[in-house]
Motif scaffolding. Sequence first.
Motif, PDB file in Angstrom:
ATOM      1  N   ASP A 204     124.495  68.014  -6.895  1.00 28.50           N
ATOM      2  CA  ASP A 204     125.116  66.714  -7.152  1.00 28.50           C
ATOM      3  C   ASP A 204     124.734  65.738  -6.040  1.00 28.50           C
ATOM      4  O   ASP A 204     124.288  66.140  -4.952  1.00 28.50           O
ATOM      5  N   GLY A 205     124.896  64.452  -6.344  1.00 25.41           N
ATOM      6  CA  GLY A 205     124.607  63.425  -5.354  1.00 25.41           C
ATOM      7  C   GLY A 205     125.864  62.967  -4.641  1.00 25.41           C
ATOM      8  O   GLY A 205     126.989  63.206  -5.085  1.00 25.41           O
ATOM      9  N   ALA A 206     125.664  62.285  -3.522  1.00 28.34           N
ATOM     10  CA  ALA A 206     126.805  61.772  -2.753  1.00 28.34           C
ATOM     11  C   ALA A 206     126.413  60.453  -2.103  1.00 28.34           C
ATOM     12  O   ALA A 206     125.306  60.318  -1.582  1.00 28.34           O
ATOM     13  N   GLU A 207     127.340  59.471  -2.210  1.00 27.50           N
ATOM     14  CA  GLU A 207     127.175  58.223  -1.464  1.00 27.50           C
ATOM     15  C   GLU A 207     127.626  58.483  -0.035  1.00 27.50           C
ATOM     16  O   GLU A 207     128.742  58.922   0.220  1.00 27.50           O
ATOM     17  N   ALA A 208     126.755  58.195   0.880  1.00 25.29           N
ATOM     18  CA  ALA A 208     127.063  58.372   2.307  1.00 25.29           C
ATOM     19  C   ALA A 208     126.156  57.423   3.077  1.00 25.29           C
ATOM     20  O   ALA A 208     125.389  56.660   2.494  1.00 25.29           O
ATOM     21  N   ALA A 209     126.321  57.429   4.415  1.00 20.10           N
ATOM     22  CA  ALA A 209     125.439  56.592   5.223  1.00 20.10           C
ATOM     23  C   ALA A 209     123.987  56.916   4.892  1.00 20.10           C
ATOM     24  O   ALA A 209     123.127  56.041   4.810  1.00 20.10           O
ATOM     25  N   VAL A 210     123.721  58.216   4.692  1.00 17.31           N
ATOM     26  CA  VAL A 210     122.421  58.670   4.174  1.00 17.31           C
ATOM     27  C   VAL A 210     122.730  59.399   2.872  1.00 17.31           C
ATOM     28  O   VAL A 210     123.114  60.577   2.887  1.00 17.31           O
ATOM     29  N   PRO A 211     122.621  58.714   1.714  1.00 14.92           N
ATOM     30  CA  PRO A 211     123.024  59.316   0.437  1.00 14.92           C
ATOM     31  C   PRO A 211     122.244  60.591   0.128  1.00 14.92           C
ATOM     32  O   PRO A 211     121.099  60.775   0.543  1.00 14.92           O
TER      33      PRO A 211
END
Length: 290
Positions: A204-211
């Motif tokens: 799965d993907g994640a939104e983060a400072a570095v996605p």
Amino acid sequence: DLTGSATSGADYTAVAGGAQVSVADGSSTGTITVAVLDDALFEGTETFDATISNPSAAGVTITTASATAYITDDETVTAVLSVSSDAPEDAIPTDIDNTDTLSSVNNTGSAITFDFDDDLTGSATSGADYTAVAGGAQVSVADGSSTGTISVAVLDDALFEGTETFDATISNPSAAGVTITTASATANITDDETVNAVLSVSSDGAEAAVPTDIEYTVTLSSVNNTGSAITFDFDDDLTGSATSGTDYTAVYGGATSSVADGWSTGTICVAVLDDALFEGRESFGAAFSS
């Protein structure tokens, strides 16, 4: 004598009953001529046998009564190798039939043979996809025929390979006057194995400072042994709650996922984009097709 391989009345003028050869007074030799006839048959060199007997003078002993003459043929033929039957891998595989065809009938009185060799340049594997061609193998065109066939047995394996090829060559005709104009031929061995393909989310993907990217995996039910990559069209369903171009990089038409030769899986990633919105967990739907 009518014992030679040449045919009276077809290859030479028939010798009339009562024919004689004469040695004139004052000479030690006498000659009789037999006319040769030209036909359109490919016969090779033939023989004409003749005999003398019953000398008219007493005291003459015949020590060599018979002699053989050779009639050389002026016809030539061409030879072409072709595949008369491709072969599928089945529960009972079908043999590959390789046919050697002459441009006219073989009338030489014996078979004309050709050396038959596996080029080993096809994509099929000797001993695995087909029975190995033995050294010294030959294809033979029988007397009275214009074709000869040699079969190569196909073997059924459990690999998913797609259609493969078998290349063969003929050479070294046993009869003079034969020219090989098409020496090689290629047969197709069609595969009877099938595979299933499954698309899954491997990460799965994640939104983060570095996605973190979304990673999709295509999994085949067996290894790809076709010799090239198997590709699938990869499309954004646009049915998920995430927004293309805002929550993830848009998937453009023509995107593909590929399973390399020798592998059973292939991966494609979709880049996640970090926005400033409070959205909660969102979904991205994708589909693949052939």
